[in-house]
Design an enzyme around this catalytic site. Structure first.
Site, mmCIF file in Angstrom:
data_model
loop_
_atom_site.group_PDB
_atom_site.id
_atom_site.type_symbol
_atom_site.label_atom_id
_atom_site.label_comp_id
_atom_site.label_asym_id
_atom_site.label_seq_id
_atom_site.Cartn_x
_atom_site.Cartn_y
_atom_site.Cartn_z
ATOM 1 N N SER A 1 0.834 -1.201 0.000
ATOM 2 C CA SER A 1 0.000 0.000 0.000
ATOM 3 C C SER A 1 0.860 1.239 0.000
ATOM 4 O O SER A 1 2.051 1.194 0.294
ATOM 5 C CB SER A 1 -0.898 0.004 1.231
ATOM 6 N N LYS A 2 0.195 2.370 -0.331
ATOM 7 C CA LYS A 2 0.988 3.580 -0.472
ATOM 8 C C LYS A 2 1.575 4.067 0.845
ATOM 9 O O LYS A 2 2.499 4.850 0.857
ATOM 10 C CB LYS A 2 0.228 4.683 -1.194
ATOM 11 N N ARG A 3 1.024 3.614 1.941
ATOM 12 C CA ARG A 3 1.587 4.065 3.214
ATOM 13 C C ARG A 3 3.010 3.543 3.397
ATOM 14 O O ARG A 3 3.844 4.204 3.977
ATOM 15 C CB ARG A 3 0.694 3.629 4.371
ATOM 16 N N LYS A 4 3.265 2.359 2.880
ATOM 17 C CA LYS A 4 4.602 1.777 3.089
ATOM 18 C C LYS A 4 5.545 1.975 1.915
ATOM 19 O O LYS A 4 6.748 1.991 2.076
ATOM 20 C CB LYS A 4 4.463 0.278 3.352
ATOM 21 N N ASN A 5 4.980 2.054 0.733
ATOM 22 C CA ASN A 5 5.831 2.070 -0.454
ATOM 23 C C ASN A 5 5.340 3.070 -1.476
ATOM 24 O O ASN A 5 4.213 3.500 -1.431
ATOM 25 C CB ASN A 5 5.777 0.707 -1.145
#
Ligand code: GLU
Length: 482
Positions: free
Chosen positions: A258-262
């Site tokens: 997900s965009k939170r991590k990557n």
């Protein structure tokens, strides 16, 4: 091949929502939808699902087309290119959904619901307290249809699906096999929201039907929605398409990518200098295995060998190390020099000496992992460098030795005609003659002329750097040890 695809033209689709930059998972799902349609001589289309107005992002739709174009995945129909089932954007099809929702009400398969959010919350809390699954309890189902119809003219309401209370809904998923759900556990889904917009569930079924989609291939997060969709097809009396649910991409720790991590937008891969060919190859391997166990193959090869029965059922791990390895490999082995030059062009910093491109390129080619690395791998050729005295004092070399090595190198290089051969010959013989530690001496020179410990091959670098800069840097370093 399935019964549906024998009799009809196979049609697949992706139905992204323009809620942000197109996600790499959209590319992944698109790739397999495209391959499936291609394999059956069918069509792959793009429909824009923009009914969630709160999450709508201006410009996101164009990014979807641009990203897929960059990956090299063509679509046969869509908002941007039109097609026989236009409009391909849900916000332009509102009247269609309304008509079908009304049809369901008439048939008793859907009902008006006037419950307020406060009522729904109380309902949910009570269910949770009682250890029950939170879902709509169906109280508005009991209303007299005529009364409900009248109330709907004046009161705020939604339209809900009247999910069968008994029995089960089952299907043979083309990837996951047999799946079934107890109908009693499936919620009476809202089909039309109070703002008059359809929910995803109604719109997706109506559109997939009207756009003659034969195979719905999508992420596994939609599995629990599928019984609702199948119920709708059945209520309308429409043929149910085949479903194929693909596992979600995972981080190496198995959490959802997900965009939170990557960085997960396709555009960010483009900007960092991944080659679309390498990313496509990588994505193919995440969802599928090659029948001849090949690891490196292009899109054409994939299209030729693709078959749905070789698709992954388990969660594929998005391994950036592997993607980087593959990108470097494509840069080293799969592009002609001219093509690589073209691809690097947008990544060259403005002070890059374009005239030297052809001499510099062969030196860095093997070291490029991303196209954007071109700057850090070449900057010492055209920018001033800073070398710290401490950086040169390693491997037990004392200051006197370093000073001597630098002076002798300057003198030796002065005698060369500045060809690669002569540069290499004089420096090597100097090292041998003095019996200097090879690693120490050549690393010293490397840092002195480039400011870095990892660079293209030393002698080539010195040759391309040129006399003036090389001597300047050697002298400067020497002055540190004077
Ligand atoms: N709009 C949904 C999404 O953004 C489409 C899901 C489907 O393919 O049915 O993923």
């Amino acid at each position: 091949m399935t019964a549906t695809s024998k009799t009809k033209t196979v049609r697949t689709r992706i139905a992204p929502s323009p809620t942000g930059l197109a996600h790499v998972a959209t590319g992944y799902i698109a790739l397999f939808n495209y391959a499936f349609a291609h394999q059956h001589g069918g069509q792959f289309i793009i429909r824009i699902e923009d009914t969630d107005r709160a999450r709508f992002v201006e410009g996101a739709e164009q990014v979807i087309y641009d990203s897929l174009k960059w990956l090299g995945i063509p679509h046969a129909e869509g908002v941007d290119i039109g097609g026989p089932y236009a409009p391909y954007k849900q916000s332009e099809r509102l009247d269609i959904y309304k008509k079908y929702a009304e049809e369901l009400i008439k048939k008793g398969h859907a009902y008006y619901c006037f419950c307020t959010s406060a009522e729904l919350e109380t309902m949910r809390n009570a269910q949770q307290k009682a250890g029950k699954l939170p879902m709509y309890d169906g109280r508005c189902k009991q209303l007299d249809p005529k009364v409900a119809q009248e109330r709907a003219q004046k009161e705020k309401h939604v339209i809900r699906l009247h999910m069968p209370d008994e029995g089960k809904t089952e299907w043979e998923d083309l990837i996951r096999g047999h799946i079934e759900f107890e109908n009693a556990l499936v919620d009476d889904q809202v089909l039309i929201k109070s703002d008059g917009f359809p929910t995803y569930h109604l719109a997706v079924v109506v559109d997939d039907y009207l756009m003659k989609i034969t195979h719905v291939m999508r992420g596994e997060e939609w599995i629990s929605s599928t019984p609702k969709h199948i119920a709708l097809y059945t209520m309308f009396g429409w043929e149910i398409p085949q479903f194929a649910h693909m596992p979600l991409l995972r981080n190496p720790d198995h959490s959802k990518l997900s965009k939170r991590k990557n960085d997960v937008s396709l555009i960010s891969y483009m900007k960092k200098g991944y080659l679309p060919e390498a990313l496509v190859n990588f994505l193919c391997l995440l969802g599928w295995s090659h029948p001849e166990h090949e690891e490196v193959f292009d899109l054409q090869n994939f299209l030729k060998h693709y078959a749905i029965d070789r698709m992954q059922k388990t969660a594929p791990v998005f391994d950036f190390n592997k993607l980087n390895w593959m990108n470097g490999l494509y840069i080293r082995e799969k592009l002609s020099a001219a093509e690589l030059k073209k691809r690097l062009e947008p990544f060259l910093p403005s002070d890059f000496p374009k005239k030297k491109f052809d001499t510099i390129l062969p030196l860095i080619r093997d070291r490029l992992v991303l196209l954007a690395d071109v700057e850090s791998l070449t900057d010492f050729f055209y920018r001033d460098i800073v070398v710290d005295k401490k950086a040169l004092q390693f491997k037990k070399a004392d200051d006197a030795l370093i000073a001597q090595q630098l002076l002798s190198s300057i003198e030796a290089l002065k005698k060369t005609d500045w060809t690669l051969q002569s540069i290499e010959a004089v420096l090597r013989s100097l090292q041998e003659k003095n019996d200097w530690n090879k690693g120490q001496y050549f690393m010293l020179l490397r840092i002195v002329v480039t400011g870095k410990t990892a660079t293209p091959p030393l002698f080539e670098t010195i040759e391309v750097l040129g006399k003036e800069k090389t001597f300047q840097r050697l002298e400067k370093a020497r002055s540190l040890f004077a």
